[in-house]
Write an enzyme that holds these catalytic residues in place. Structure first.
Site, PDB file in Angstrom:
ATOM      1  N   ARG A  65       0.804  -1.232   0.000  1.00  0.00           N
ATOM      2  CA  ARG A  65       0.000   0.000   0.000  1.00  0.00           C
ATOM      3  C   ARG A  65       0.832   1.275   0.000  1.00  0.00           C
ATOM      4  O   ARG A  65       0.302   2.358   0.225  1.00  0.00           O
ATOM      5  CB  ARG A  65      -0.952  -0.016   1.185  1.00  0.00           C
ATOM      6  CG  ARG A  65      -1.945  -1.173   1.087  1.00  0.00           C
ATOM      7  CD  ARG A  65      -2.977  -1.147   2.153  1.00  0.00           C
ATOM      8  NE  ARG A  65      -2.415  -0.912   3.475  1.00  0.00           N
ATOM      9  CZ  ARG A  65      -3.132  -0.827   4.577  1.00  0.00           C
ATOM     10  NH1 ARG A  65      -4.442  -0.959   4.512  1.00  0.00           N
ATOM     11  NH2 ARG A  65      -2.570  -0.616   5.728  1.00  0.00           N
ATOM     12  N   ASP A  66       2.125   1.135  -0.276  1.00  0.00           N
ATOM     13  CA  ASP A  66       2.973   2.329  -0.308  1.00  0.00           C
ATOM     14  C   ASP A  66       3.952   2.220  -1.477  1.00  0.00           C
ATOM     15  O   ASP A  66       5.155   2.425  -1.327  1.00  0.00           O
ATOM     16  CB  ASP A  66       3.729   2.478   1.015  1.00  0.00           C
ATOM     17  CG  ASP A  66       4.358   3.855   1.166  1.00  0.00           C
ATOM     18  OD1 ASP A  66       3.923   4.803   0.477  1.00  0.00           O
ATOM     19  OD2 ASP A  66       5.314   3.976   1.961  1.00  0.00           O
ATOM     20  N   LEU A  67       3.413   1.885  -2.627  1.00  0.00           N
ATOM     21  CA  LEU A  67       4.231   1.702  -3.819  1.00  0.00           C
ATOM     22  C   LEU A  67       4.614   3.052  -4.413  1.00  0.00           C
ATOM     23  O   LEU A  67       3.747   3.849  -4.769  1.00  0.00           O
ATOM     24  CB  LEU A  67       3.446   0.875  -4.842  1.00  0.00           C
ATOM     25  CG  LEU A  67       4.208   0.373  -6.044  1.00  0.00           C
ATOM     26  CD1 LEU A  67       5.402  -0.459  -5.636  1.00  0.00           C
ATOM     27  CD2 LEU A  67       3.282  -0.430  -6.932  1.00  0.00           C
TER      28      LEU A  67
END
Length: 126
Positions: free
Chosen positions: A107-109
């Site tokens: 969720r933090d690409l």
């Protein structure tokens, strides 16, 4: 040498997040994902996550600096920066597909969380 991740505070929510990250990453074994070596407790009882130390440069650094020294091995044989970016993206997509197949969503690409090693290896962080 290893990388060690721990919490700055003993807040239960932060501790749970670190332990959750360790368990999820520990269950995934892929060349483009950081291996977890151990999860334990320090002398104060705080969780400590021990992972492989990743050396390289962030994809962000390459996107921002076309003259960065880390470009050299990525351009061998073709000299095309766009092709090198596509190769990086393809390796990243394979790692994400592997994780997604196992029910894990990153969720933090972002380019800052993608490391490129000296030999062109791509590793997704966090």
């Amino acid at each position: 040498e290893v990388a060690v991740k721990t919490t700055r505070t003993g807040e239960p929510e932060i501790v749970r997040a670190l332990v959750r990250e360790a368990r999820i990453m520990g269950a995934l074994e892929h060349p483009s994902l950081v291996p977890v070596h151990a999860l334990g407790l320090d002398a104060a009882g705080a969780p400590v996550l021990v992972m492989k130390r990743i050396e390289g440069v962030s994809w962000r650094a390459l996107l921002d600096d076309p003259d960065h020294a880390a470009w050299a091995p990525l351009l061998v044989g073709h000299g095309d920066r766009m092709r090198a970016h596509v190769d990086i993206l393809a390796q990243l997509c394979r790692a994400l597909a592997f994780a997604h197949e196992r029910g894990v969503v990153h969720r933090d690409l972002k380019p800052e969380n993608v490391m490129i090693g000296r030999f062109g290896e791509v590793v997704l962080l966090d």
